[in-house]
Scaffold this active site. Structure first.
Site: not given
Length: 391
Positions: A286, A225, A70-71, A131, A64, A164
């Site tokens: 990641d 992942h 940020g979540e 996403y 990234h 998400r």
């Protein structure tokens, strides 16, 4: 044009070639042989590698580079990657992606960052999309982005099995994959579909459904992942045995490991023990992603940032802790990801390949020097070439 001659190197290309000399001209490897002899009046830099390991620079298929959303709110947006972040982790090729946030993190910024890193000497590419579905693109379609934007290699990381994500159906994913496949075919690129796989119980079922009900093979997808949990790892092993390549995430946290994630190096050992072809296994950093830890109710409990040094750390643990042969572990971070991305000059040390290489201590596999595009970025464990605005 400066020529460089690396002598007395323990070469892993990534296969072991023994003690060799490596001749580099400009940005490419010219020759690898025992005792190279030259009679020239051209400027030549000779370096005695003192039998250190020389291997390809690491190829990172998921970074990234512009930071992640940020979540935990705007204050938790993660910082962008700098050149020295990659170099300190031995990464000479990065592939940038957007993740959860494609509102405040944009493709325009992503492409500008890719081009900036290239100007600073790194090899850099990106995925269109993020996403979510419908897919956000630059030109209006996945196929056009891949075909018309030089650095675009595919789409990703599109999310499945994650709260998400957009909860897309296998039919919707099949349409996206078909666009990427045709875009790749028409432009000679990978056209890869990088798939973020969350912790949902459906695991890789969406990908298996696409392969079962359409003419798109599992090899079109590149799920990452896969070491998120033992159950997902088992599903990933089934995916690999049916012809796909799976990716393990090197960045993690103690909280995530305690929550059930399988350490990257351990996942490699398990997959190999289960009979997966070593060529179908990769690591990625990641890097600079947000690493959130959610409780059973889906509430955020902690958040940290992915590390560009993580892939080198997991390579080391794969060899020194998990007792995996160095050339096997190296393939997961060099040759295999370069093949997935269809980057012919990357991931191998051979005449004609790009001069991206690392010098490692043969005992502890610590990073000694980094060369990218034939230029030194790290020498004797000190970074000597940083990004434009780095101190």
């Amino acid at each position: 044009m400066t020529m460089r001659l690396l002598r007395n190197a323990q070469v892993f290309a990534p296969q072991s070639l023994g003690i060799q000399d490596i001749l580099i001209s400009g940005s490419q490897i010219v020759a690898i042989a025992e005792h190279i002899r030259l009679d020239t009046n051209i400027e030549l830099e000779e370096i005695n590698c003192e039998q250190r390991i020389v291997c390809p620079g690491l190829v990172d298929t998921l970074t990234h580079i512009t930071g992640g959303g940020g979540e935990g709110g705007f204050a938790t947006r993660t910082p962008e990657m700098h050149l020295s972040d990659a170099i300190s982790g031995g990464v000479t090729t990065v592939t940038g992606a957007l993740g959860t946030d494609a509102v405040c993190r944009t493709h325009q910024d992503l492409i500008a960052k890719v081009k900036g890193l290239k100007e600073e000497g790194l090899s850099a590419y990106f995925y269109t999309g993020n996403y979510h579905y419908p897919v956000k693109t630059i030109t209006g379609s996945v196929q056009q982005d891949i075909m018309l934007l030089e650095e675009c290699l595919g789409i990703g990381e599109i999310a499945i099995a994650d709260h998400r994500g957009s909860q897309l159906s296998w039919q919707e994913l099949a349409k996206v994959a078909a666009e990427a496949r045709v875009g790749g075919m028409c432009s000679g690129k990978a056209g890869v579909v990088s798939v973020h796989v969350g912790s949902g119980e459906d695991k890789l079922s969406t990908l298996f459904n696409v392969a079962e009900h359409t003419n798109i093979p599992l090899s079109q997808f590149y799920p990452t992942h896969i070491n998120r949990s033992p159950k997902l790892l088992a599903d990933g092993i089934r995916f690999a045995k049916q012809g796909g390549t799976i990716d393990f995430t090197a960045s993690s946290t103690p909280e995530i490991i305690a929550g059930g994630e399988v350490k990257c190096a351990t996942a490699l050992r398990i997959a190999l023990a289960e009979g997966v072809d070593p060529s179908q296994l990769t690591f990625s950093t990641d890097g600079h992603a947000s690493l959130p830890h959610f409780n059973a109710q889906g509430e955020l409990e902690s958040l940290k940032v992915g590390s560009m040094q993580s892939m080198l750390h997991e390579l080391r643990d794969a060899v020194l802790v998990e007792q995996i042969a160095l050339e096997t572990a190296l393939k997961a971070v060099t040759e295999n990801p370069a093949r997935v991305l269809r980057l012919s000059g990357k991931g191998k040390l051979r005449p004609g390949a790009d001069a991206d290489l690392l010098l490692l201590d043969p005992e502890q596999l610590t990073l000694h020097s980094v060369m990218a595009g034939g230029a030194w970025f790290m020498r004797n464990q000190s970074i000597i070439r940083k990004g434009t605005f780095e101190a």
